[in-house]
Design a protein around this motif. Structure first.
Motif, short mmCIF file in Angstrom:
data_model
loop_
_atom_site.label_atom_id
_atom_site.label_comp_id
_atom_site.label_asym_id
_atom_site.label_seq_id
_atom_site.Cartn_x
_atom_site.Cartn_y
_atom_site.Cartn_z
N ALA A 1 22.18 23.40 -18.56
CA ALA A 1 21.17 23.17 -17.52
C ALA A 1 20.89 24.45 -16.74
O ALA A 1 19.73 24.73 -16.38
CB ALA A 1 21.64 22.07 -16.58
N ASP B 1 14.07 25.62 -21.82
CA ASP B 1 13.90 24.27 -21.28
C ASP B 1 12.95 23.46 -22.14
O ASP B 1 13.23 22.30 -22.49
CB ASP B 1 13.39 24.36 -19.85
CG ASP B 1 13.20 23.00 -19.21
OD1 ASP B 1 13.92 22.05 -19.61
OD2 ASP B 1 12.33 22.86 -18.34
N VAL C 1 17.37 16.96 -26.31
CA VAL C 1 18.05 16.08 -25.36
C VAL C 1 17.55 14.64 -25.53
O VAL C 1 18.34 13.69 -25.47
CB VAL C 1 17.82 16.57 -23.92
CG1 VAL C 1 18.40 15.58 -22.91
CG2 VAL C 1 18.46 17.94 -23.72
N TYR D 1 23.39 17.00 -18.09
CA TYR D 1 22.32 17.99 -18.22
C TYR D 1 21.13 17.62 -17.35
O TYR D 1 20.62 18.45 -16.59
CB TYR D 1 21.90 18.10 -19.69
CG TYR D 1 20.65 18.93 -19.90
CD1 TYR D 1 20.71 20.32 -19.91
CD2 TYR D 1 19.41 18.32 -20.07
CE1 TYR D 1 19.57 21.08 -20.09
CE2 TYR D 1 18.27 19.08 -20.25
CZ TYR D 1 18.35 20.45 -20.27
OH TYR D 1 17.21 21.20 -20.43
N LEU D 2 20.67 16.39 -17.45
CA LEU D 2 19.48 15.97 -16.72
C LEU D 2 19.71 15.99 -15.21
O LEU D 2 18.85 16.45 -14.45
CB LEU D 2 19.06 14.57 -17.17
CG LEU D 2 18.58 14.45 -18.62
CD1 LEU D 2 18.28 13.00 -18.97
CD2 LEU D 2 17.35 15.33 -18.87
N ASN D 3 20.85 15.52 -14.75
CA ASN D 3 21.12 15.50 -13.32
C ASN D 3 21.29 16.91 -12.77
O ASN D 3 20.79 17.23 -11.68
CB ASN D 3 22.38 14.67 -13.03
CG ASN D 3 22.10 13.19 -12.95
OD1 ASN D 3 21.76 12.66 -11.91
ND2 ASN D 3 22.21 12.52 -14.08
N GLN E 1 17.90 18.63 -12.59
CA GLN E 1 17.13 18.12 -11.46
C GLN E 1 17.63 18.71 -10.15
O GLN E 1 16.84 19.08 -9.28
CB GLN E 1 17.22 16.59 -11.41
CG GLN E 1 16.41 15.97 -10.28
CD GLN E 1 16.54 14.47 -10.21
OE1 GLN E 1 17.31 13.87 -10.98
NE2 GLN E 1 15.83 13.84 -9.31
#
Length: 254
Positions: A81, A91, A98, A138-140, A143
């Protein structure tokens, strides 16, 4: 008032759980439901006490696999990330990857990893858990890294801060709540994934294989006792990460 609110928050789900167990027990007794269909809570509790040593051994093995997978998935998710936030090209390249990882079924991954690393090792189970944890981490984290106000970035730039300093002093501290939220989600996924992976081979230890063996031997009440052990293990993982998140939130307020 805060203490009273906290007590209510704990007592409400506990009361609901006790009521559900009482209703479950009453229905099993009233309709004389056989254990191979649904055993009674009292029967499951008795089997849990009788096989506590075996359940603990199996839970330790499953928990160790889940913990290792959680660590691998969390560290990998955070590092990737950070790179994705720094390199927008990366990204965009990672978006389909992802998305693919998020929908890959565990039942497909486990046999592949067993073939790659050998069915006698726990590596496959740990990697299955790591893949499941990677996506929410990864997503959290990504963000969280993107929640920084532009004015704060401009301030760091005005001080000629390097990219490493921006990450260490600005982006990562601001992303901590999101990282911990991802860790909380990933902790449950790690236990579930490690448990399910045990159904498809590997060493004859862990809660998953114990549930399968007990059910295959018609020891349905014992199988449910192992299920209870899995529930407690998942609750432990979630509780520890939730407590860590709460501790971090209190520290930020002081």
């Amino acid at each position: 008032m805060k203490a009273l609110a906290g007590t209510r928050t704990v007592l409400a789900p506990v009361a609901l759980g006790v009521l559900a167990l009482a209703l479950w027990q009453a229905l099993v007794v009233a309709f004389e439901i056989k254990p191979f269909l649904v055993p009674s809570p009292l029967g499951i509790g008795g089997a849990f006490v009788d096989t506590a040593d075996h359940i603990l051994d199996a839970a330790v093995q499953t928990g160790l696999n889940a913990l290792i997978g959680l660590g691998i998935g969390a560290v990998t998710g955070i590092l990737v990330a950070i790179l994705a936030n720094a390199l927008r090209v990366l990204d965009r390249m990672l978006v389909p990857l992802v998305a693919s990882l998020a929908v890959i079924p565990i039942v497909a991954l486990a046999p592949i990893f067993y073939a790659m690393f050998g069915a006698a090792a726990n590596t496959g189970r740990q990697l299955v858990a790591a893949v499941a944890v990677f996506v929410p981490m990864y997503l959290n984290t990504l963000q969280g890294l993107r929640q920084v106000e532009p004015v704060h970035r401009d301030l760091m730039r005005s001080y000629a801060a390097t990219a490493e300093q921006v990450n260490r002093m600005l982006l990562l501290p601001g992303a901590v709540p999101y990282v911990l939220n991802g860790l909380k989600i990933g902790s449950s996924l790690a236990v579930i994934s490690a448990l399910i992976a045990e159904y498809f081979g590997g060493p004859a230890n862990g809660l998953g294989i114990a549930i399968t063996s007990s059910a295959a031997g018609s020891n349905y009440t014992v199988a449910w006792a192992y299920v209870l052990g899995a529930v407690l293990l998942g609750t432990l993982f979630y509780g520890v990460t939730a407590a860590l998140e709460g501790w971090s939130r209190r520290r930020r307020r002081t």
